[in-house]
Design a protein around this motif. Structure first.
Motif, PDB file in Angstrom:
ATOM      1  N   LEU A 108      14.149  23.741 -70.238  1.00 19.65           N
ATOM      2  CA  LEU A 108      13.410  24.635 -71.141  1.00 19.65           C
ATOM      3  C   LEU A 108      14.148  24.808 -72.459  1.00 19.65           C
ATOM      4  CD1 LEU A 108      12.272  27.365 -68.596  1.00 19.65           C
ATOM      5  CD2 LEU A 108      10.764  25.823 -69.865  1.00 19.65           C
ATOM      6  N   GLY A 109      15.470  24.929 -72.384  1.00 17.81           N
ATOM      7  CA  GLY A 109      16.257  25.136 -73.591  1.00 17.81           C
ATOM      8  C   GLY A 109      16.178  23.997 -74.582  1.00 17.81           C
ATOM      9  N   LEU A 110      15.790  22.823 -74.103  1.00 20.40           N
ATOM     10  CA  LEU A 110      15.680  21.671 -74.987  1.00 20.40           C
ATOM     11  C   LEU A 110      14.345  21.609 -75.728  1.00 20.40           C
ATOM     12  CD1 LEU A 110      17.278  18.971 -72.664  1.00 20.40           C
ATOM     13  CD2 LEU A 110      18.227  19.812 -74.816  1.00 20.40           C
ATOM     14  N   MET A 111      13.383  22.451 -75.342  1.00 23.28           N
ATOM     15  CA  MET A 111      12.071  22.295 -75.988  1.00 23.28           C
ATOM     16  C   MET A 111      11.375  23.601 -76.369  1.00 23.28           C
ATOM     17  SD  MET A 111       9.769  20.882 -72.796  1.00 23.28           S
ATOM     18  CE  MET A 111      10.043  21.413 -71.106  1.00 23.28           C
ATOM     19  N   VAL A 112      11.933  24.750 -76.018  1.00 20.61           N
ATOM     20  CA  VAL A 112      11.258  25.991 -76.399  1.00 20.61           C
ATOM     21  C   VAL A 112      11.537  26.342 -77.858  1.00 20.61           C
ATOM     22  CG1 VAL A 112      11.291  26.938 -74.062  1.00 20.61           C
ATOM     23  CG2 VAL A 112      13.195  27.432 -75.630  1.00 20.61           C
ATOM     24  N   ASP A 113      10.702  27.228 -78.394  1.00 18.62           N
ATOM     25  CA  ASP A 113      10.905  27.751 -79.746  1.00 18.62           C
ATOM     26  C   ASP A 113      10.255  29.132 -79.810  1.00 18.62           C
ATOM     27  OD1 ASP A 113       8.123  27.320 -80.133  1.00 18.62           O
ATOM     28  OD2 ASP A 113       8.480  25.317 -80.943  1.00 18.62           O
ATOM     29  N   ASN A 114       9.997  29.619 -81.016  1.00 11.93           N
ATOM     30  CA  ASN A 114       9.503  30.998 -81.147  1.00 11.93           C
ATOM     31  C   ASN A 114       8.059  31.182 -80.678  1.00 11.93           C
ATOM     32  OD1 ASN A 114       8.128  29.782 -83.241  1.00 11.93           O
ATOM     33  ND2 ASN A 114       9.327  30.758 -84.859  1.00 11.93           N
ATOM     34  N   ARG A 115       7.419  30.125 -80.219  1.00 15.82           N
ATOM     35  CA  ARG A 115       6.084  30.248 -79.624  1.00 15.82           C
ATOM     36  C   ARG A 115       6.147  30.698 -78.165  1.00 15.82           C
ATOM     37  NH1 ARG A 115       4.072  24.228 -80.764  1.00 15.82           N
ATOM     38  NH2 ARG A 115       6.330  23.886 -80.527  1.00 15.82           N
ATOM     39  N   ASP A 116       7.341  30.737 -77.588  1.00 15.22           N
ATOM     40  CA  ASP A 116       7.460  30.865 -76.142  1.00 15.22           C
ATOM     41  C   ASP A 116       8.049  32.192 -75.679  1.00 15.22           C
ATOM     42  OD1 ASP A 116       6.543  28.135 -75.720  1.00 15.22           O
ATOM     43  OD2 ASP A 116       8.452  27.540 -76.604  1.00 15.22           O
ATOM     44  N   ALA A 117       7.784  33.245 -76.432  1.00 16.04           N
ATOM     45  CA  ALA A 117       8.328  34.562 -76.077  1.00 16.04           C
ATOM     46  C   ALA A 117       7.826  35.049 -74.716  1.00 16.04           C
ATOM     47  CB  ALA A 117       7.968  35.579 -77.164  1.00 16.04           C
ATOM     48  N   TYR A 118       6.714  34.549 -74.244  1.00 16.55           N
ATOM     49  CA  TYR A 118       6.189  34.964 -72.942  1.00 16.55           C
ATOM     50  C   TYR A 118       7.134  34.586 -71.797  1.00 16.55           C
ATOM     51  CZ  TYR A 118       4.813  30.081 -72.205  1.00 16.55           C
ATOM     52  OH  TYR A 118       4.825  28.720 -72.045  1.00 16.55           O
ATOM     53  N   LEU A 119       8.088  33.678 -72.062  1.00 17.95           N
ATOM     54  CA  LEU A 119       9.045  33.269 -71.043  1.00 17.95           C
ATOM     55  C   LEU A 119      10.211  34.243 -70.887  1.00 17.95           C
ATOM     56  CD1 LEU A 119       9.368  29.470 -71.932  1.00 17.95           C
ATOM     57  CD2 LEU A 119       8.096  30.447 -70.019  1.00 17.95           C
ATOM     58  N   LEU A 120      10.349  35.159 -71.831  1.00 15.67           N
ATOM     59  CA  LEU A 120      11.549  35.980 -71.872  1.00 15.67           C
ATOM     60  C   LEU A 120      11.725  36.858 -70.640  1.00 15.67           C
ATOM     61  CD1 LEU A 120      11.575  36.972 -75.647  1.00 15.67           C
ATOM     62  CD2 LEU A 120      13.201  35.475 -74.463  1.00 15.67           C
ATOM     63  N   GLU A 148      13.566  38.829 -81.778  1.00 20.46           N
ATOM     64  CA  GLU A 148      14.417  39.931 -82.218  1.00 20.46           C
ATOM     65  C   GLU A 148      14.768  40.860 -81.056  1.00 20.46           C
ATOM     66  OE1 GLU A 148      16.392  42.654 -84.863  1.00 20.46           O
ATOM     67  OE2 GLU A 148      15.600  40.654 -85.320  1.00 20.46           O
ATOM     68  N   ALA A 149      13.817  41.083 -80.160  1.00 23.58           N
ATOM     69  CA  ALA A 149      14.044  42.003 -79.040  1.00 23.58           C
ATOM     70  C   ALA A 149      15.145  41.517 -78.107  1.00 23.58           C
ATOM     71  CB  ALA A 149      12.747  42.184 -78.256  1.00 23.58           C
ATOM     72  N   SER A 150      15.403  40.221 -78.078  1.00 20.19           N
ATOM     73  CA  SER A 150      16.428  39.681 -77.186  1.00 20.19           C
ATOM     74  C   SER A 150      17.836  40.050 -77.624  1.00 20.19           C
ATOM     75  CB  SER A 150      16.313  38.155 -77.113  1.00 20.19           C
ATOM     76  OG  SER A 150      15.098  37.760 -76.537  1.00 20.19           O
ATOM     77  N   ALA A 151      18.012  40.360 -78.896  1.00 18.84           N
ATOM     78  CA  ALA A 151      19.345  40.685 -79.400  1.00 18.84           C
ATOM     79  C   ALA A 151      19.925  41.888 -78.673  1.00 18.84           C
ATOM     80  CB  ALA A 151      19.296  40.934 -80.902  1.00 18.84           C
ATOM     81  N   THR A 152      19.124  42.910 -78.472  1.00 19.25           N
ATOM     82  CA  THR A 152      19.598  44.113 -77.785  1.00 19.25           C
ATOM     83  C   THR A 152      20.045  43.794 -76.366  1.00 19.25           C
ATOM     84  OG1 THR A 152      18.115  45.503 -79.094  1.00 19.25           O
ATOM     85  CG2 THR A 152      18.961  46.436 -77.053  1.00 19.25           C
TER      86      THR A 152
END
Length: 229
Positions: A108-120, A148-152
């Motif tokens: 996943l880390g090789l192909m995700v981007d900011n479209r994939d926030a549903y995976l968080l 941005e929410a992942s930073a916290t």
């Protein structure tokens, strides 16, 4: 660069496995593969091709009975950036086998981007895994999504993580570019600068304790990236 580094990690194994090539007399059609070594060699050859058209054939191995084969399929689907298989790899984050979860998160880390926030949500759960490699792969993937929410979440975990995972969090925060991370990063940079940088550098084995100089370089790059955003 991340993709190249991850590819090099698998290169030594894959070169050995590649010796199990087609036998004399086999046609150019898809050959029957029987052993684990043959399966992994076949998957890696499809992945190294860089041809997205091979993704469907790689994905067939996601249903294999051998979890190592499934894990290799996860990695090479990521390497091929076969985004249609992101939901399937996300399902494997729930698997009980830590190494398979690691490989699914790595793919996943090789192909995700900011479209994939549903995976968080699923990735956040993986952060509690006792396996360091699993957590590192999850952190890397979270950073690639750049929410941005992942930073916290990452900031709150920083000081209870092992050094290798700390470095991964720093890189992730540099990608997310949240200014909320600056106090943590700048404070930790002072700590790292005070460390003994004369200790021998034992190499960059994944999961090993990073050399203070390497940690400082990553910190400075992350801070610079955030300040420039």
């Amino acid at each position: 660069m991340d993709k190249l580094l991850r590819l090099l990690v698998f290169l030594s194994v894959s070169m050995l496995l590649a010796c199990s090539g087609p036998r004399d007399g086999e046609s150019g059609e898809k050959r029957m593969v029987e052993t684990k070594v043959e399966k992994i060699a076949h998957i890696s050859s499809l992945g190294y091709s860089g041809n997205l058209d091979h993704a469907k054939e790689v994905a067939e191995y996601l249903e294999d009975d051998d979890l190592e084969v499934v894990g290799q399929a996860c990695f090479y689907l990521g390497y091929l950036e076969a985004r249609e298989y992101i939901p399937r790899l996300a399902q494997l984050l729930e698997h009980e086998d830590a190494e398979l979860v690691n490989m699914a998160a790595s793919g996943l880390g090789l192909m995700v981007d900011n479209r994939d926030a549903y995976l968080l949500k699923a990735l956040y759960r993986v952060l509690d895994d006792p396996n360091l490699s699993v957590r590192m792969s999850a952190i890397e993937t979270i950073g690639k999504i750049q929410a941005e929410a992942s930073a916290t979440m990452l900031i709150s975990r920083f000081y209870r993580e092992e050094p290798a995972a700390k470095l991964q969090i720093i890189q992730a925060l540099g990608l997310i570019r949240s200014k909320n991370a600056l106090p943590l990063l700048e404070g930790y940079l002072k700590e790292v600068k005070a460390m003994d940088h004369s200790v021998p550098n034992k190499g960059g084995v994944r999961g090993s304790v990073p050399h203070p100089s390497a940690m400082q370089a990553v910190l400075e790059e992350a801070i610079s990236s955030i300040r420039a955003s």
